[in-house]
Design a protein around this motif. Structure first.
Motif, PDB file in Angstrom:
ATOM      1  N   VAL A   1       0.836  -1.195   0.000  1.00 18.80           N
ATOM      2  CA  VAL A   1       0.000   0.000   0.000  1.00 18.80           C
ATOM      3  C   VAL A   1       0.875   1.251   0.000  1.00 18.80           C
ATOM      4  CG1 VAL A   1      -1.844   1.251   1.195  1.00 18.80           C
ATOM      5  CG2 VAL A   1      -1.739  -1.243   1.355  1.00 18.80           C
ATOM      6  N   ASN A   2       0.566   2.179  -0.876  1.00 14.08           N
ATOM      7  CA  ASN A   2       1.258   3.461  -0.895  1.00 14.08           C
ATOM      8  C   ASN A   2       0.900   4.255   0.358  1.00 14.08           C
ATOM      9  OD1 ASN A   2       1.715   6.340  -1.464  1.00 14.08           O
ATOM     10  ND2 ASN A   2       2.241   5.629  -3.531  1.00 14.08           N
ATOM     11  N   LYS A   3       1.906   4.828   1.011  1.00 13.65           N
ATOM     12  CA  LYS A   3       1.674   5.537   2.269  1.00 13.65           C
ATOM     13  C   LYS A   3       0.745   6.735   2.126  1.00 13.65           C
ATOM     14  CE  LYS A   3       6.022   4.252   4.498  1.00 13.65           C
ATOM     15  NZ  LYS A   3       7.252   4.770   5.129  1.00 13.65           N
ATOM     16  N   ASP A   4       0.653   7.267   0.930  1.00 17.97           N
ATOM     17  CA  ASP A   4      -0.203   8.441   0.707  1.00 17.97           C
ATOM     18  C   ASP A   4      -1.598   8.062   0.230  1.00 17.97           C
ATOM     19  OD1 ASP A   4       1.873  10.197   1.380  1.00 17.97           O
ATOM     20  OD2 ASP A   4       2.698  10.055  -0.645  1.00 17.97           O
ATOM     21  N   SER A   5      -1.832   6.769   0.019  1.00 22.57           N
ATOM     22  CA  SER A   5      -3.145   6.328  -0.462  1.00 22.57           C
ATOM     23  C   SER A   5      -4.173   6.398   0.652  1.00 22.57           C
ATOM     24  CB  SER A   5      -3.069   4.884  -0.966  1.00 22.57           C
ATOM     25  OG  SER A   5      -2.213   4.782  -2.066  1.00 22.57           O
TER      26      SER A   5
ATOM     27  N   THR B   1      -0.596   8.591   5.893  1.00 20.32           N
ATOM     28  CA  THR B   1      -1.154   9.930   6.109  1.00 20.32           C
ATOM     29  C   THR B   1      -2.657  10.028   5.847  1.00 20.32           C
ATOM     30  OG1 THR B   1      -0.627  10.537   3.812  1.00 20.32           O
ATOM     31  CG2 THR B   1       1.042  11.018   5.508  1.00 20.32           C
ATOM     32  N   ASN B   2      -3.259   8.950   5.392  1.00 19.14           N
ATOM     33  CA  ASN B   2      -4.662   9.062   4.979  1.00 19.14           C
ATOM     34  C   ASN B   2      -5.430   7.795   5.348  1.00 19.14           C
ATOM     35  OD1 ASN B   2      -6.746  10.503   3.842  1.00 19.14           O
ATOM     36  ND2 ASN B   2      -6.172  10.091   1.715  1.00 19.14           N
ATOM     37  N   THR B   3      -5.439   7.457   6.635  1.00 27.53           N
ATOM     38  CA  THR B   3      -6.081   6.219   7.081  1.00 27.53           C
ATOM     39  C   THR B   3      -7.450   6.499   7.711  1.00 27.53           C
ATOM     40  OG1 THR B   3      -4.981   6.341   9.231  1.00 27.53           O
ATOM     41  CG2 THR B   3      -3.895   5.057   7.520  1.00 27.53           C
ATOM     42  N   PHE B   4      -8.355   5.553   7.500  1.00 26.64           N
ATOM     43  CA  PHE B   4      -9.708   5.647   8.031  1.00 26.64           C
ATOM     44  C   PHE B   4     -10.063   4.319   8.699  1.00 26.64           C
ATOM     45  CE2 PHE B   4      -9.410   8.646   4.644  1.00 26.64           C
ATOM     46  CZ  PHE B   4     -10.222   9.716   5.001  1.00 26.64           C
ATOM     47  N   ASN B   5     -10.908   4.394   9.720  1.00 29.41           N
ATOM     48  CA  ASN B   5     -11.373   3.184  10.392  1.00 29.41           C
ATOM     49  C   ASN B   5     -12.881   3.086  10.209  1.00 29.41           C
ATOM     50  OD1 ASN B   5     -11.393   0.891  12.212  1.00 29.41           O
ATOM     51  ND2 ASN B   5     -12.307   2.271  13.715  1.00 29.41           N
ATOM     52  N   LEU B   6     -13.354   1.934   9.705  1.00 30.10           N
ATOM     53  CA  LEU B   6     -14.790   1.756   9.490  1.00 30.10           C
ATOM     54  C   LEU B   6     -15.485   1.553  10.828  1.00 30.10           C
ATOM     55  CD1 LEU B   6     -17.194   1.477   7.568  1.00 30.10           C
ATOM     56  CD2 LEU B   6     -16.753  -0.992   7.506  1.00 30.10           C
ATOM     57  N   GLU B   7     -16.326   2.492  11.209  1.00 32.66           N
ATOM     58  CA  GLU B   7     -17.039   2.422  12.481  1.00 32.66           C
ATOM     59  C   GLU B   7     -17.973   1.218  12.522  1.00 32.66           C
ATOM     60  OE1 GLU B   7     -19.061   6.173  12.748  1.00 32.66           O
ATOM     61  OE2 GLU B   7     -17.407   7.098  13.837  1.00 32.66           O
TER      62      GLU B   7
END
Length: 377
Positions: free
Chosen positions: A62-66, A92-98
């Protein structure tokens, strides 16, 4: 800190066919059984325990900026992994699915299918995490819902926003892969619950029979829900024509497949009914009817805006389940070429009969996993 993303936000990305990268950190067997899918969705599976000593297993993938959406069963492990990606990997662009896959299984995404001739509209509620499709037909302040899911608050909120009263709750058949919310919602809103009587021999509650030729009128206009007996998935399976334009096929006919006849242990008995419905009864209908099924199985079935539909005449040209001229070959296909039974299908049938009433958490567990109502050529 990772940014939370709701199931609604994720659903919008999928139905709008946006590029979406998901890191699923559940165990591989759980992932292989059931995952988030979409036409532009890429999913990487790396179990959580493989990442406890460092993020190296995914660093090269995974690209770190993806933009990366991390997913687990309930949202806890994915939060920790998302934090590791940021803190140790410099992502730098991570999300967590609630709520994780548990919440994803219950999300319903309403999609407008079209306007009706004498006023009103028809909406499809897409359950992206389960492949279930339900329908709301509204006209002149009234609504009918077909194949209601268990999460009835979503329909009530939708009706409130549209200032319409839910009057009719209809099931095309006795479901075996998900728990119907039709009867509960009918009780909540003072509506009428309809069920095909041939599927209701063992139910423990009162219902209004819906049979071949019956009309259910929605609103004061001429919008009619017209019933057509179409057995094969179950002995009582009934289809509905809306406004002489839309054909709600239940679990008999899908966009890329056909219904399975074995979920009540009656495959050999019902395969003839299934063939008769698909190769004779539906053939008598207009090719221009828009087929709206109760399920979909493949991400590519999601069309514009996330809707699932197809012209009946087109399906007779391209759906492999409608191309088998030899009856013996057809019989073999729909009795031998079947996916595993849905999870807890026996318990789900008993719940939909009113024989048992599991606690809400148990109901959620019973529905976990993909739908398995189709025969795949």
């Amino acid at each position: 800190m990772p940014t939370p993303i709701t199931t609604s936000e994720l659903a919008k990305k999928i139905v709008n066919h946006e590029e979406t990268l998901i890191l699923d950190v559940r165990n591989t067997d759980e992932f292989d059984n059931w995952k988030i899918e979409g036409s532009k969705v890429e999913v990487i599976n790396e179990p959580y325990f493989n990442l406890l000593d460092g993020i190296e297993p995914v660093a090269g993938k995974v690209n770190k900026d993806s933009e990366v959406i991390v997913v687990c069963a309930k949202g806890g492990s994915s939060q920790m992994v998302a934090e590791l990606l940021e803190e140790e990997g410099g992502f730098t662009n991570t999300f967590n699915l609630e709520g994780g896959m548990k919440a994803w299984s219950e999300h319903l995404e309403p999609v407008k299918i079209g306007d009706l001739t004498d006023g009103g509209s028809i909406y499809q509620f897409v359950r992206l995490g389960k492949g279930c499709l339900s329908y709301l037909i509204e006209s002149n302040g009234e609504a009918a819902i077909v194949d209601t899911n268990r999460m009835i608050d979503i329909y009530q909120d939708f009706a409130k926003d549209k200032d319409i009263k839910i009057k009719h709750l209809i099931d095309t058949h006795l479901h075996a892969d998900h728990i119907s919310g039709g009867r509960d919602l009918a009780e909540k809103v003072g509506g009428t619950y309809y069920l095909p009587p041939k599927d209701a021999n063992e139910v423990t509650f009162d219902y209004t029979p819906v049979e071949d030729g019956n009309d259910i009128v929605v609103g004061n206009t001429k919008v009619k829900v017209h019933a057509i007996y179409s057995p094969g998935h179950t002995i009582g399976s009934t289809s509905f024509i809306i406004d002489n334009k839309y054909l709600l096929t239940g679990d008999i006919l899908f966009v890329k497949s056909i219904g399975r006849p074995d979920l009540a242990g009656k495959a050999e008995d019902w395969v003839g009914d299934l063939r008769s419905t698909l190769y004779s009864r539906y053939k008598e209908l207009s090719d221009d009817l828009i087929v709206l099924p109760a399920h979909y199985s493949f991400a590519e079935e999601l069309g514009k805006g996330g809707s699932v539909s197809a012209r009946l005449g087109d399906l007779y040209e391209r759906n492999e389940g409608l191309q088998v001229e030899d009856e013996a070959v057809f019989r073999k296909m729909v009795t031998e070429n079947l996916p595993p039974q849905p999870n807890f299908y026996h318990e789900i049938r008993e719940t939909n009969m009113g024989k048992v009433t599991p606690e809400n958490e148990k109901q959620r567990e019973m529905e976990t996993g993909p739908n398995r109502c189709a025969v795949h050529g």
